[in-house]
Design a protein around this motif. Structure first.
Motif, mmCIF file in Angstrom:
data_model
loop_
_atom_site.group_PDB
_atom_site.id
_atom_site.type_symbol
_atom_site.label_atom_id
_atom_site.label_comp_id
_atom_site.label_asym_id
_atom_site.label_seq_id
_atom_site.Cartn_x
_atom_site.Cartn_y
_atom_site.Cartn_z
ATOM 1 N N GLY A 10 5.467 7.148 -4.763
ATOM 2 C CA GLY A 10 5.718 7.187 -3.331
ATOM 3 C C GLY A 10 6.190 5.842 -2.790
ATOM 4 O O GLY A 10 6.232 4.853 -3.498
ATOM 5 N N ASP A 11 6.500 5.843 -1.516
ATOM 6 C CA ASP A 11 6.960 4.616 -0.881
ATOM 7 C C ASP A 11 5.805 3.654 -0.650
ATOM 8 O O ASP A 11 4.702 4.066 -0.311
ATOM 9 N N LEU A 12 6.078 2.387 -0.841
ATOM 10 C CA LEU A 12 5.060 1.370 -0.625
ATOM 11 C C LEU A 12 5.327 0.610 0.666
ATOM 12 O O LEU A 12 6.469 0.313 0.994
ATOM 13 N N ARG A 13 4.275 0.314 1.347
ATOM 14 C CA ARG A 13 4.361 -0.469 2.571
ATOM 15 C C ARG A 13 3.854 -1.868 2.311
ATOM 16 O O ARG A 13 2.781 -2.058 1.750
ATOM 17 N N ASN A 14 4.610 -2.855 2.744
ATOM 18 C CA ASN A 14 4.206 -4.238 2.586
ATOM 19 C C ASN A 14 3.093 -4.568 3.574
ATOM 20 O O ASN A 14 3.249 -4.430 4.765
ATOM 21 N N GLY A 68 8.725 -1.720 -5.441
ATOM 22 C CA GLY A 68 9.687 -0.639 -5.226
ATOM 23 C C GLY A 68 9.025 0.673 -4.897
ATOM 24 O O GLY A 68 9.173 1.213 -3.819
ATOM 25 N N SER A 69 8.268 1.191 -5.876
ATOM 26 C CA SER A 69 7.587 2.463 -5.633
ATOM 27 C C SER A 69 6.208 2.447 -6.252
ATOM 28 O O SER A 69 5.904 1.634 -7.118
ATOM 29 N N CYS A 70 5.380 3.379 -5.818
ATOM 30 C CA CYS A 70 4.006 3.442 -6.303
ATOM 31 C C CYS A 70 3.941 3.776 -7.794
ATOM 32 O O CYS A 70 4.582 4.715 -8.243
ATOM 33 N N PRO A 71 3.153 2.997 -8.561
ATOM 34 C CA PRO A 71 3.010 3.263 -9.994
ATOM 35 C C PRO A 71 2.228 4.540 -10.267
ATOM 36 O O PRO A 71 2.273 5.091 -11.361
ATOM 37 N N GLU A 72 1.487 4.991 -9.283
ATOM 38 C CA GLU A 72 0.645 6.173 -9.466
ATOM 39 C C GLU A 72 1.393 7.468 -9.172
ATOM 40 O O GLU A 72 1.302 8.441 -9.915
ATOM 41 N N GLU A 99 0.837 -1.189 0.000
ATOM 42 C CA GLU A 99 0.000 0.000 0.000
ATOM 43 C C GLU A 99 0.876 1.244 0.000
ATOM 44 O O GLU A 99 1.834 1.352 0.767
ATOM 45 N N CYS A 100 0.499 2.179 -0.861
ATOM 46 C CA CYS A 100 1.260 3.415 -0.976
ATOM 47 C C CYS A 100 1.013 4.324 0.231
ATOM 48 O O CYS A 100 -0.120 4.529 0.639
ATOM 49 N N PHE A 101 2.109 4.837 0.774
ATOM 50 C CA PHE A 101 1.969 5.769 1.898
ATOM 51 C C PHE A 101 1.323 7.073 1.453
ATOM 52 O O PHE A 101 0.630 7.743 2.216
ATOM 53 N N GLU A 102 1.570 7.455 0.226
ATOM 54 C CA GLU A 102 1.188 8.782 -0.240
ATOM 55 C C GLU A 102 -0.260 8.860 -0.712
ATOM 56 O O GLU A 102 -1.004 9.752 -0.333
ATOM 57 N N CYS A 103 -0.663 7.912 -1.556
ATOM 58 C CA CYS A 103 -1.993 8.020 -2.167
ATOM 59 C C CYS A 103 -2.900 6.843 -1.844
ATOM 60 O O CYS A 103 -4.070 6.842 -2.190
ATOM 61 N N GLY A 104 -2.354 5.830 -1.164
ATOM 62 C CA GLY A 104 -3.189 4.712 -0.737
ATOM 63 C C GLY A 104 -3.423 3.667 -1.811
ATOM 64 O O GLY A 104 -4.211 2.753 -1.622
ATOM 65 N N THR A 105 -2.744 3.808 -2.944
ATOM 66 C CA THR A 105 -2.877 2.807 -3.990
ATOM 67 C C THR A 105 -2.361 1.465 -3.500
ATOM 68 O O THR A 105 -1.310 1.393 -2.887
ATOM 69 N N VAL A 106 -3.137 0.417 -3.759
ATOM 70 C CA VAL A 106 -2.723 -0.923 -3.360
ATOM 71 C C VAL A 106 -2.174 -1.653 -4.570
ATOM 72 O O VAL A 106 -2.831 -1.745 -5.602
#
Ligand SMILES: [Zn+2]
Length: 47
Positions: free
Chosen positions: A37-41, A30-34, A15-22
Motif C-alpha cells: 500500500g501507499d506509505l505516508r511520510n 515507495g510502498s509498504c513491504p507488508e 506509515e502505511c495507509f492500508e495496514c498501519g505498518t511503520v
C-alpha cells in the motif's frame, strides 16, 4: 574539532495507509513491504 557528529542515516518514518505498518528508512521505501500500500511520510522520528 569534531565535537559534532553528523547523522549518517537521516532516517524517516513512514506509515502505511492500508495496514498501519511503520517503515523506518533513510530513503523513500515507495510502498509498504507488508501489503504494497501507499506509505505516508511521518517526518523525523521523535526519540
Ligand atoms: Zn501496508
Amino acid at each position: 574539532m569534531r565535537d559534532k557528529i553528523p547523522t549518517p542515516n537521516a532516517e524517516r518514518r513512514y506509515e502505511c495507509f492500508e495496514c498501519g505498518t511503520v517503515v523506518v528508512s533513510a530513503e523513500s521505501p515507495g510502498s509498504c513491504p507488508e501489503c504494497g500500500g501507499d506509505l505516508r511520510n511521518r517526518g523525523t522520528p521523535m526519540e
